[in-house]
Scaffold this active site. Structure first.
Site, PDB file in Angstrom:
ATOM      1  N   ASP A  60       0.886  -1.172   0.000  1.00 50.52           N
ATOM      2  CA  ASP A  60       0.000   0.000   0.000  1.00 50.52           C
ATOM      3  C   ASP A  60       0.915   1.211   0.000  1.00 50.52           C
ATOM      4  O   ASP A  60       1.664   1.431   0.949  1.00 50.52           O
ATOM      5  CB  ASP A  60      -0.862  -0.052   1.273  1.00 50.52           C
ATOM      6  CG  ASP A  60      -1.743   1.187   1.444  1.00 50.52           C
ATOM      7  OD1 ASP A  60      -1.590   2.161   0.683  1.00 50.52           O
ATOM      8  OD2 ASP A  60      -2.573   1.168   2.378  1.00 50.52           O
ATOM      9  N   LYS A  90      -3.328  -2.772   8.360  1.00 49.44           N
ATOM     10  CA  LYS A  90      -3.285  -4.236   8.454  1.00 49.44           C
ATOM     11  C   LYS A  90      -2.330  -4.787   7.402  1.00 49.44           C
ATOM     12  O   LYS A  90      -1.828  -4.074   6.555  1.00 49.44           O
ATOM     13  CB  LYS A  90      -4.695  -4.813   8.286  1.00 49.44           C
ATOM     14  CG  LYS A  90      -5.404  -5.019   9.632  1.00 49.44           C
ATOM     15  CD  LYS A  90      -4.822  -6.229  10.395  1.00 49.44           C
ATOM     16  CE  LYS A  90      -5.493  -6.482  11.733  1.00 49.44           C
ATOM     17  NZ  LYS A  90      -4.716  -6.086  12.895  1.00 49.44           N
ATOM     18  N   TYR A 135       0.643   1.262  15.139  1.00 53.52           N
ATOM     19  CA  TYR A 135      -0.330   1.154  14.061  1.00 53.52           C
ATOM     20  C   TYR A 135       0.270   1.478  12.697  1.00 53.52           C
ATOM     21  O   TYR A 135       0.846   2.526  12.496  1.00 53.52           O
ATOM     22  CB  TYR A 135      -1.516   2.094  14.291  1.00 53.52           C
ATOM     23  CG  TYR A 135      -2.495   2.003  13.148  1.00 53.52           C
ATOM     24  CD1 TYR A 135      -3.337   0.910  13.052  1.00 53.52           C
ATOM     25  CD2 TYR A 135      -2.525   2.955  12.149  1.00 53.52           C
ATOM     26  CE1 TYR A 135      -4.207   0.775  11.990  1.00 53.52           C
ATOM     27  CE2 TYR A 135      -3.395   2.837  11.080  1.00 53.52           C
ATOM     28  CZ  TYR A 135      -4.235   1.742  11.013  1.00 53.52           C
ATOM     29  OH  TYR A 135      -5.091   1.606   9.955  1.00 53.52           O
TER      30      TYR A 135
HETATM   31  P1  13P Z   1      -5.001  -0.469   5.058  1.00 52.54           P
HETATM   32  O1  13P Z   1      -4.126  -1.375   5.888  1.00 52.54           O
HETATM   33  O2  13P Z   1      -5.613  -1.189   3.909  1.00 52.54           O
HETATM   34  O3  13P Z   1      -4.252   0.742   4.641  1.00 52.54           O
HETATM   35  O4  13P Z   1      -6.232  -0.028   5.940  1.00 52.54           O
HETATM   36  C1  13P Z   1      -5.982   0.771   7.022  1.00 52.54           C
HETATM   37  C2  13P Z   1      -7.157   1.137   7.820  1.00 52.54           C
HETATM   38  O5  13P Z   1      -6.988   1.542   8.925  1.00 52.54           O
HETATM   39  C3  13P Z   1      -8.498   1.017   7.273  1.00 52.54           C
HETATM   40  O6  13P Z   1      -9.447   1.539   8.177  1.00 52.54           O
HETATM   41  P1  13P Z   2      -6.054   8.698  10.771  1.00 51.41           P
HETATM   42  O1  13P Z   2      -6.394   8.580  12.243  1.00 51.41           O
HETATM   43  O2  13P Z   2      -4.723   9.301  10.486  1.00 51.41           O
HETATM   44  O3  13P Z   2      -7.169   9.266   9.951  1.00 51.41           O
HETATM   45  O4  13P Z   2      -5.858   7.193  10.260  1.00 51.41           O
HETATM   46  C1  13P Z   2      -6.917   6.362  10.455  1.00 51.41           C
HETATM   47  C2  13P Z   2      -6.921   5.382   9.414  1.00 51.41           C
HETATM   48  O5  13P Z   2      -6.057   5.344   8.570  1.00 51.41           O
HETATM   49  C3  13P Z   2      -8.031   4.433   9.413  1.00 51.41           C
HETATM   50  O6  13P Z   2      -8.833   4.669   8.305  1.00 51.41           O
HETATM   51 MG    MG Z   3      -4.040   2.118   3.302  1.00 53.30          MG
HETATM   52 MG    MG Z   4      -4.572  -2.163   2.357  1.00 47.74          MG
END
Ligand code: 13P
Ligand code: 13P
Ligand code: MG
Ligand code: MG
Length: 377
Positions: free
Chosen positions: A13, A235, A232
Site C-alpha cells: 500500500d 493491516k 499502528y
Molecule cells: P489499510 O491497511 O488497507 O491501509 O487499511 C488501514 C485502515 O486503517 C483502514 O481503516
Molecule cells: P487517521 O487517524 O490518520 O485518519 O488514520 C486512520 C486510518 O487510517 C483508518 O482509516
Molecule cells: Mg491504506
Molecule cells: Mg490495504
C-alpha cells in the site's frame, strides 16, 4: 523442456484515493512502468493488479526466492510510486514502506511477499490471492479446508495423487526475533493443525507441500506489520500463491471455502472483525473501510510466460456470496464496539485505548464494605 521458474508476488500500500479505498490509476501505471523498464533484464513476465488500496506485482523469473535484484526492483517501483502518491495528495503515501532504505530483501520492510520456485509441470495452473483490510491468518481456514478436509476437497478421497495428504508449515508470527515454525502432516496431525490454526493472529500457514511428490503447493505472506513497526501501520493485507490441479487441489476446490465469507481480523482501523468478501481484481473497499476483501487471479505459466488472468471471483456465482457476506458484515457492525465485533486489546492497532485505560486505572476505587455499611446506616 520444463524449467525451474520462480513466481514472486510483492505487494504494498503506497497511498490511496479518498482514504484507504484504492490506488490512483497513475500510481498503478507508475509501478507497471517501473517493472517494465527496470525488470526487463531478468523478469520474464509480470502482471500488476490492485485489491482495495494495495498494489500487487506478480512476476516470473529464474532467480529463486528472496532474490535481492527482484526485491530491489519491486521496492524501487513502490518508492517511485510513492512520489506520485505524494504529488497527488493520496492518503497514506508510502504507508507500507516502513524502512528508509532497502537492505537486501523486502521481507520485514513492510511489503507482503509470497514466492515459490518449482519445476514447471507440462501444464501449470496457479491462483494468486490478494486480500485487503485483513491479516495473513485470513488464509488459515480456506487452506485447511482445501488441503485437509474432504468435505471441501473431494480430491483428497478421489485422487490417488493426493491420498498421502499434505505437509503444513505453520509459523508463530508473534516470535519476531526469527522464523519460528512447525511442520505438521495432514491427515495424521489434523487435530494439532486445527489447534494451532484456530488462532489466526498467532499461527499462520506459511507453506503447504505434497507428501506424495514433495512439491510446494502454497506460499503465504506471513509478515505482521504490527510486529515490525510496534505501532499502528495498517493491516497486513496478505498475498498467497497456490498451484492447483493434478497432485494439488483443483482450482475450484481451492476457491470453494471462500464461499463461507468467514469472519477475519481487520476491517476499520485494522481493529475489528468482519467477513471476508471474495471480489474481482482491482476492486475497492467501502463500507466501514471494508469489508475485508480477497481477489483471486487464475493463471497458467509456461517457460515463465504468464497467460492473461482469469478473474476467479468475477463469476456471477459470487454475487450471491457477496450479498450474503454483506448481510454478515451488517449484522456484526450492528453491535459496534461490543465484544466479538472488535479485536482483543493486544490486536487493536491504536494506542489511544491503552492511554484511556491507564488513566481510568488511577480512578478506580476498591469499595470498603465496612464504611459503605456505616454510611448507609
Ligand atoms: P489499510 O491497511 O488497507 O491501509 O487499511 C488501514 C485502515 O486503517 C483502514 O481503516
Ligand atoms: P487517521 O487517524 O490518520 O485518519 O488514520 C486512520 C486510518 O487510517 C483508518 O482509516
Ligand atoms: Mg491504506
Ligand atoms: Mg490495504
Amino acid at each position: 523442456m520444463s524449467m525451474r521458474t520462480t513466481l514472486s508476488i510483492i505487494k504494498a500500500d503506497i497511498g490511496a484515493i479518498g482514504g484507504h479505498i484504492a490506488p490512483s490509476p497513475e500510481l498503478v501505471e507508475a509501478v507497471r512502468n517501473h517493472v517494465a523498464v527496470h525488470g526487463k533484464d531478468f523478469v520474464i513476465d509480470f502482471n500488476i493488479s490492485s485489491t482495495g488500496d494495495d498494489i500487487a506485482i506478480l512476476c516470473t523469473h529464474t532467480r529463486g526466492v528472496d532474490d535481492e535484484k527482484v526485491h530491489k526492483m519491486a521496492w524501487d517501483a513502490f518508492t517511485t510510486g510513492t512520489q506520485i502518491a505524494k504529488q497527488q495528495g493520496l492518503y497514506g503515501a508510502g504507508q507500507d514502506l516502513l524502512k528508509d532504505s532497502f537492505s537486501g530483501n523486502v521481507r520485514g520492510m513492510g511489503p507482503a511477499v509470497a514466492e515459490m520456485e518449482f519445476e514447471e509441470r507440462p501444464n501449470e495452473p496457479f491462483l494468486m490471492f490478494a486480500a485487503d483490510k485483513t491479516d495473513p491468518g485470513a488464509y488459515n481456514l480456506p487452506l485447511y479446508l482445501a488441503f485437509a478436509d474432504p468435505m471441501y476437497c473431494p480430491g483428497l478421497m478421489l485422487s490417488p495423487k493426493m491420498k498421502d495428504g499434505f505437509r503444513f508449515v505453520i509459523m508463530d508470527v508473534n516470535h519476531t526475533e526469527g522464523d519460528r515454525v512447525i511442520e505438521l502432516n495432514a491427515p495424521d496431525d489434523l487435530y494439532d493443525i486445527a489447534a494451532l490454526l484456530r488462532d489466526n493472529q498467532r499461527f499462520v500457514i506459511e507453506g503447504i507441500y505434497s507428501r506424495t511428490t514433495g512439491e510446494q503447493a502454497a506460499a503465504v505472506s506471513t509478515s505482521r506489520l504490527h510486529n515490525i513497526a510496534g505501532k499502528y501501520t495498517g493491516k497486513d493485507d496478505p498475498v498467497m500463491l497456490v498451484r492447483t490441479q493434478n497432485q494439488f487441489p483443483a482450482t475450484g476446490e481451492m476457491l470453494a471455502p471462500f464461499s463461507i465469507g468467514h469472519y477475519v481480523a481487520g476491517f476499520m482501523r485494522g481493529s475489528h472483525v468482519g467477513p471476508l468478501m471474495p471480489v474481482p481484481r482491482n476492486s475497492t473497499t467501502s463500507f466501514f473501510d471494508g469489508p475485508p476483501v480477497v481477489s483471486a487471479s487464475a493463471f497458467c505459466v509456461q517457460n515463465g510466460r504468464l497467460t492473461s488472468p482469469a478473474d476467479a471471483f468475477a463469476h456471477p456465482f459470487w454475487d450471491h456470496i457477496r450479498d450474503h457476506v454483506s448481510q454478515k458484515a451488517i449484522e456484526i457492525r450492528r453491535q459496534g464496539f461490543s465484544g466479538a465485533a472488535m479485536l482483543g486489546l493486544n490486536e487493536l492497532e491504536y494506542t489511544g485505548i491503552m492511554e484511556k485505560l491507564d488513566r481510568l486505572e488511577t480512578e478506580f476505587q476498591v469499595r470498603d464494605h465496612k464504611s459503605a455499611e456505616a454510611a448507609g446506616g
